[in-house]
Design an enzyme around this catalytic site. Sequence first.
Site, short mmCIF file in Angstrom:
data_model
loop_
_atom_site.label_atom_id
_atom_site.label_comp_id
_atom_site.label_asym_id
_atom_site.label_seq_id
_atom_site.Cartn_x
_atom_site.Cartn_y
_atom_site.Cartn_z
N ASN A 97 -53.41 -16.45 77.86
CA ASN A 97 -53.83 -15.17 78.79
C ASN A 97 -55.61 -15.30 79.03
O ASN A 97 -55.93 -14.94 79.94
CB ASN A 97 -53.43 -13.75 77.78
CG ASN A 97 -52.09 -13.64 77.87
OD1 ASN A 97 -51.42 -14.08 78.86
ND2 ASN A 97 -51.76 -12.51 77.29
N ARG B 254 -50.06 -16.55 92.52
CA ARG B 254 -51.20 -17.08 91.74
C ARG B 254 -50.50 -17.94 90.93
O ARG B 254 -49.77 -17.70 89.93
CB ARG B 254 -51.94 -16.29 91.14
CG ARG B 254 -53.37 -16.83 90.40
CD ARG B 254 -54.44 -15.90 89.84
NE ARG B 254 -55.20 -15.14 90.75
CZ ARG B 254 -55.25 -13.86 90.47
NH1 ARG B 254 -54.85 -13.27 89.54
NH2 ARG B 254 -55.98 -13.10 91.60
N HIS C 195 -44.81 -8.44 97.56
CA HIS C 195 -44.44 -8.33 96.11
C HIS C 195 -43.10 -7.98 95.82
O HIS C 195 -42.59 -7.73 94.91
CB HIS C 195 -45.61 -7.78 95.37
CG HIS C 195 -45.59 -7.87 93.92
ND1 HIS C 195 -45.23 -6.94 93.35
CD2 HIS C 195 -45.58 -8.86 93.11
CE1 HIS C 195 -45.19 -7.21 91.83
NE2 HIS C 195 -45.53 -8.49 91.73
N ARG D 205 -48.00 -1.82 79.63
CA ARG D 205 -48.09 -2.95 78.90
C ARG D 205 -49.49 -3.52 78.84
O ARG D 205 -50.06 -3.74 77.74
CB ARG D 205 -47.16 -3.91 79.51
CG ARG D 205 -47.05 -5.11 78.42
CD ARG D 205 -46.44 -6.33 79.48
NE ARG D 205 -47.39 -6.86 80.43
CZ ARG D 205 -46.90 -7.41 81.88
NH1 ARG D 205 -45.70 -7.46 81.90
NH2 ARG D 205 -47.93 -8.07 82.57
N HIS E 230 -41.35 -5.78 81.62
CA HIS E 230 -42.06 -5.94 83.21
C HIS E 230 -41.52 -4.99 84.01
O HIS E 230 -41.89 -4.89 85.13
CB HIS E 230 -41.56 -7.46 83.17
CG HIS E 230 -42.07 -7.86 84.55
ND1 HIS E 230 -41.29 -8.04 85.72
CD2 HIS E 230 -43.18 -8.46 84.96
CE1 HIS E 230 -42.26 -8.61 86.78
NE2 HIS E 230 -43.51 -8.67 86.19
#
Length: 678
Positions: free
Chosen positions: A44, A388, A418, A551, A579
């Site tokens: 991350n 990405r 998306h 999140r 998610h």
Amino acid sequence: MEAFRYFNRDISWLTFNERVLLEAGNVTVPLMERIRFLSIYSSNLDEFYRVRMPYLQKSMLVDGEISVYEKAQAIINKQQDRFGEILGGTVIPELSKLGFLFCYKEPVPESVAAQTVRYFYAQVAGFLQPVFLSGDTQFFPENNMLYLVVIMKFPPDEEQVALVNIPTAHLDRFLKVTEGNENYIVFLEDIIKYNLKNLFPGATEIQSYNIKITRDAELDLLDEDGEDVTEKFEKQLSKRDYGLATRLLFQPGLPVRHLQQVINVFDLKRASVVEGGRYHNLKDLASLPVNSPAISYPAWPAVQGIEGVDLNTTLFEALVDRDLMVHAPYQTYDTILRFFNEAAIHPAVEEIYTTMYRVAHDSKIAHALISAARNGKKVTVLVELKARFDEANNIRWAKKMKSAGVRIMHSINTLKVHAKLALVKRQHTSHPYLGLLATGNLNEGTARFYTDHILLTAHQPMLKEAEQLFGFLRKKKKAEKTDVLTFRHLLVAQFNLKAMFLELLDREIEHAKNGLPSGVTIKLNNLEEEVLINKLYEASNAGVKINLIVRSICRLVPGVPGQSENITVKRIVDRYLEHGRVFVFLNKGEHEVFMGSADWMNRNIYRRIEVCFPIYNEKLKKQLMEILSIQWADTAKAVLIDSELNNVTLPSTAASIRSQEAIYKFLSETVPDFKPTI
């Protein structure tokens, strides 16, 4: 009342990564899982430096008396210290007790030195390409790859400096060497360091230090059209690793004059020069060669089957009777694969449409679409090239599908697609449309560890709207006021999504003002967009109770009197990545529930095609609300986000609820023949 407060998005993201680090330091988590959380934290942070730091360096935004860049760097430094404490203070000693001696910040042990020398000559040496540094050096260090700066002295008194690559793209980062009852784990770079005398014979003195250069990962793309759009995109993609250097990470002890030499030779003057630890790219810890089920999470086999559905008949027949929902990864993803597989071979299917944002590496869905095209069906797939770090894989699959006869579409540069949806059109049936709408990517790989919700439906009006959206996407342009697309069921960004969410919140506000039952529960990955946040503040001030599970990025400040005192924010981090996006509006007790692909971020609302959708089936609605209720009750893996952006742990008791475990048990119970392992 003072103006509304907002958290800075980048600092908010860093507090999410801090939450990951908290899990790495949690001794109740199995050891191998803690090591994986350290790996996730490191991965991350690398992405943060590739994507966000370039912007912070350029903009120099100010938050209080210091820049956001400086504030972010201070937070990262503190977290990195904690990372080292966890790894060195608990993880490595516990590995040692299990017979795994992790050689961390230690030279190669003499007891296994001979074996590492053999490994060096047999496997490593052929990948090494030393580059001597001088004013004429023509070399470009690869993005995010590891190197050694090697300082040598040769008789009589000549000093030379070389850069030596660490070939982790070709070899494992760690070597496990067994000696007696002990298993030594050695870093690849330490093996190379031990053998530098063999790489540079004649050197009388050798010192070496690890470095890594991180570069800007953003692509500067222009809108392209025509048959060669993919080729033009590939050319842009190939330039990513040659972008502006944003960080030079170096091992402590590297002499200042040699550090400056590296900066000068490789033109790194605009990069952040950061003293790190001895080792970099510790995301590779996930591949540590320690295989022991006793120190990993116990297996949770996916729940097979769906309550009340006999899949000895076709899935399509079951869908005509009622909507179905799959909660990944708790329930098997085979149902989703079956949707595409049945479409590929069913003689009544004429057309298939789908979006693909992140394609699995060996995508069974893509294979089914290829088979469908070869079986004479019209197949149209929108492959998003601008996903990405998945661009190259998406391009590979787009080419493969196109060569099989699939019609491939790409979005324009200024508008990512998306949305997660698929549509099947059939002939000779009362229900010609069958569809799939999801909160996450159509990717069986990530479905193993991302929690998502997938609706399968034969709701004809909703799916006709999906067909209308695919028709718009074929035009490859941004939505204009002149585009007459009417959505009564779907919430589509660029058309009605933001307006509909504002309308739903306004309704809860009116109910609260009139003393009627009101409330909002929303689960998102990121919450950033100020218009929607302001409406949540307005709802809070009207007395609407708002529960948010966010999140990662959260710019909304909870618990502030006169602003957000009726808003509570929680964050959940556990074995699976949370998610799903779910939106619940109390509506006087007649709950309205939506799911979808859209976070409440500027990019999702203004620069993407997103699709959210209602859940009409009452049984599925109740099931989804029960799952949200379990998550809200989590006291084991959830934390509160306070008004200063701190992760506040909740009191732990014998009755503490771990929501992911509880959801797995709950969904297991819906299929009587399935026997869970917990």
